[in-house]
Design a protein around this motif. Structure first.
Motif, PDB file in Angstrom:
ATOM      1  N   LYS A 258       2.069   2.962  -0.989  1.00 21.50           N
ATOM      2  CA  LYS A 258       3.380   2.751  -1.725  1.00 21.50           C
ATOM      3  C   LYS A 258       3.069   1.757  -2.992  1.00 21.50           C
ATOM      4  O   LYS A 258       3.050   2.117  -4.405  1.00 21.50           O
ATOM      5  CB  LYS A 258       4.644   3.011  -1.445  1.00 21.50           C
ATOM      6  N   LYS A 259       2.774   0.735  -2.324  1.00 24.93           N
ATOM      7  CA  LYS A 259       2.942  -0.605  -3.290  1.00 24.93           C
ATOM      8  C   LYS A 259       1.342  -0.433  -4.319  1.00 24.93           C
ATOM      9  O   LYS A 259       1.594  -0.390  -5.499  1.00 24.93           O
ATOM     10  CB  LYS A 259       2.616  -1.850  -2.654  1.00 24.93           C
TER      11      LYS A 259
ATOM     12  N   TYR B  46       2.700   3.393   4.870  1.00 22.35           N
ATOM     13  CA  TYR B  46       3.463   4.104   3.686  1.00 22.35           C
ATOM     14  C   TYR B  46       3.795   3.077   2.771  1.00 22.35           C
ATOM     15  O   TYR B  46       3.333   3.050   1.429  1.00 22.35           O
ATOM     16  CB  TYR B  46       4.637   4.554   4.227  1.00 22.35           C
ATOM     17  N   ASP B  47       4.383   1.802   3.349  1.00 20.71           N
ATOM     18  CA  ASP B  47       4.553   0.655   2.325  1.00 20.71           C
ATOM     19  C   ASP B  47       3.235   0.169   1.661  1.00 20.71           C
ATOM     20  O   ASP B  47       3.198  -0.003   0.378  1.00 20.71           O
ATOM     21  CB  ASP B  47       5.170  -0.484   2.856  1.00 20.71           C
TER      22      ASP B  47
ATOM     23  N   LYS C  37       4.240   1.469   8.106  1.00 17.11           N
ATOM     24  CA  LYS C  37       3.361   0.278   7.913  1.00 17.11           C
ATOM     25  C   LYS C  37       2.508   0.863   6.688  1.00 17.11           C
ATOM     26  O   LYS C  37       2.223  -0.058   5.740  1.00 17.11           O
ATOM     27  CB  LYS C  37       2.810  -0.208   9.006  1.00 17.11           C
TER      28      LYS C  37
END
Length: 540
Positions: free
Chosen positions: A38-39, A34-35, A32
């Motif tokens: 990353k974005k 990470y996303d 969670k």
């Protein structure tokens, strides 16, 4: 029945399942974060590269701190002449985000791997061997879509602070690109030396006030024509120029053109002129030679006008002392220089240099000075002449009375002349101007002075000297003249008549008037009486 071994295996399996369950739950939590990270990280990198490749360096501060981003400080890091090359090169960058990592032990930091496709400088130059200038290289880079390096990967660290994500440092990216651009720039011939040599030549001519050079048809400098800079004041301009220092900065360079800024430092000349002319003693050296010539006038000096007699260069030592004590001011002159064999000096120059040498209007600094200011300047000059032994005591007294208190009035003159048996011109308004007296063969002329010009009577004396010398030159008179404009004597003969006639001439000047005696068939007693009259008038 479970054996001991069976229980051990069961425990191990249970522990493994427990650890796996924990790991799965933990891994789910990291995915969670990470996303989200990353974005935000990829968005920051993407936007940064959009503005970087468009040359909008002022927008980069939204995505990284200026202190750690060399691209926001290009002006101080690269030669300004290479800015176009940088813009063109950066516009050709292609990039792709290849991987993303959360930095260990730093939940707010992420690493983004980026694969760059940038122009391979060596390959580019090998394919374009005919490029002969920086401008040609810039144009070729702008048109280039090949010769890309495909194996250049860099890592950018992003820091998330609340909702904002920024790039921590772009030094590696900068170094990677700079190494390629440096190779491209090094392949171009360096024209900067040629431009700097021309600008240095121009500035040297400017400082030397070489107006013939500066008035070239190829220069648009905002300066005035040579004739506008009064020849009498060239020494002032040269003195001002001696305090000018400058540095040349090239702001852009192409094959034949360069933009420049000349950073000048000079003295506050306007304040120097004000301070200098506030003291009449400073002006007195201007008058010394003139006064000395007026006291001792030879034939070569009689036809000089006022400006010939005023030696403006005599003021320069004093002006330099004042100028040296003034504040230094700075001035930036921007312009463009273009090289070319068709130009008179090998280059064309455009820039506004009018403030470097504004016209010095000396009268502007003297407009508010009264008559006493002028008298004080003359008295200081007379004192210097006497102190230096250039005039004797008697001539010192004669000059000082000309610039002292008014004591030689025409009424007293008339009384003295009538008392000695002279008759004079009169009318209902009193004495005429010029006043003329006669007695036997003695003619007397009195010319009144101009209160606004304390030298007017002295110049009348110079005119009288000129008349004497002309008569001697044409053979009408024979004899010796002594003195000058302030006081002069002649004793000799008229040669026009059948028989030579003894003559005596004398003139003496004050501020109010100058009196001249011309006696024919003169006797010693006549000369003695004339000298007695001058003593009574305090004009001997």
């Amino acid at each position: 029945m479970k054996t001991k071994n069976t229980r051990i295996i069961s425990a191990v399996l249970s522990a493994a399942l427990l650890l796996g369950s924990f790991a799965l739950s933990s891994c789910g939590k990291k995915i969670k974060n990470y996303d989200e990270k990353k974005k935000s990280s990829e968005a920051a990198v993407e936007d940064y590269f959009i503005y970087l490749t468009k040359g909008k360096y002022d927008k980069l501060s939204r995505y990284t701190d200026k202190e750690y981003d060399p691209f926001q400080n290009l002006d101080g890091l690269i030669d300004k002449s290479q800015l176009e090359l940088w813009n063109n090169y950066l516009s050709k960058i292609q990039y792709e985000i290849k991987d993303f990592f959360i930095v260990e032990d730093m939940d707010d930091a992420t690493d983004v791997d980026i694969e760059l496709k940038i122009i391979d400088a060596k390959k580019f130059l090998s394919k374009n061997p005919s490029l002969g200038s920086l401008g040609e290289i810039c144009d070729a880079v702008s048109d280039c879509d090949t010769y890309k390096k495909v194996d250049t990967t860099i890592e950018l660290t992003c820091i998330k602070d609340g909702k904002k994500c920024t790039i921590d440092n772009t030094q590696v990216l900068f170094n990677t690109i700079k190494s390629e651009i440096d190779l491209l720039a090094a392949a171009a011939p360096d024209n900067s030396t040629s431009f700097e040599n021309c600008l240095n030549e121009f500035m040297q001519k400017l400082v030397a006030m070489d107006m013939k050079y500066l008035n070239s048809r190829d220069f648009s400098t905002g300066m005035y024509d040579l004739d506008d800079y009064d020849q009498f004041f060239h020494g002032f301009y040269q003195t001002m120029a001696s305090y000018i220092t400058y540095q040349i900065e090239l702001t852009s360079i192409s094959d034949t053109d360069a933009g420049f800024i000349i950073h000048l430092s000079k003295k506050d000349e306007d304040q120097a002129f004000k301070d200098f002319f506030d003291d009449p003693v400073n002006v007195s050296p201007l008058l010394e030679d003139m006064l000395n010539i007026i006291v001792y006038t030879d034939p070569s000096m009689t036809d000089l006008d006022n400006m010939d007699l005023l030696q403006f260069d005599k003021l320069l030592p004093g002006f330099k002392n004042v100028l040296e004590s003034e504040n230094t001011i700075t001035l930036d002159v921007e312009g463009v220089i273009k090289l070319g064999d068709s130009y008179e000096h090998g280059y064309r120059l455009d820039g506004d240099f009018s403030e470097v040498f504004p016209l010095a209007d000396i009268e502007e600094y003297l407009d508010d000075k009264d008559d006493e200011y002028g008298y004080a300047a003359y008295r200081a000059a007379i004192q210097t002449l006497h102190d230096d032994g250039r005039i004797n005591d008697k001539d010192y007294e004669r000059l000082m009375r000309t610039f002292g208190e008014a004591t030689h009035d025409l009424d007293h003159l008339d009384q003295v002349m009538l008392a000695h048996g002279y008759t004079g011109d009169t009318n209902k308004n009193g004495l005429s101007d010029p006043v003329k007296y006669t007695k036997d063969k003695i003619q007397v002329e009195v010319i009144t002075g101009n209160d606004y010009d304390p030298t007017s009577c002295l110049y009348e004396g110079m005119d009288m000297m000129e008349d004497l010398y002309e008569e001697i030159e044409d053979g009408s008179l024979e004899g010796e003249v002594t003195g000058g404009g302030v006081f002069a004597e002649f004793r000799g003969q008229y040669l026009d008549d059948a028989e030579p006639v003894d003559v005596y001439y004398v003139h003496s000047a004050a501020r109010e008037y100058i009196i001249a005696f011309m006696a024919e068939d003169v006797k010693d007693k006549d000369i003695e009486e004339i000298q007695a009259i001058l003593q009574e008038l305090n004009l001997d």
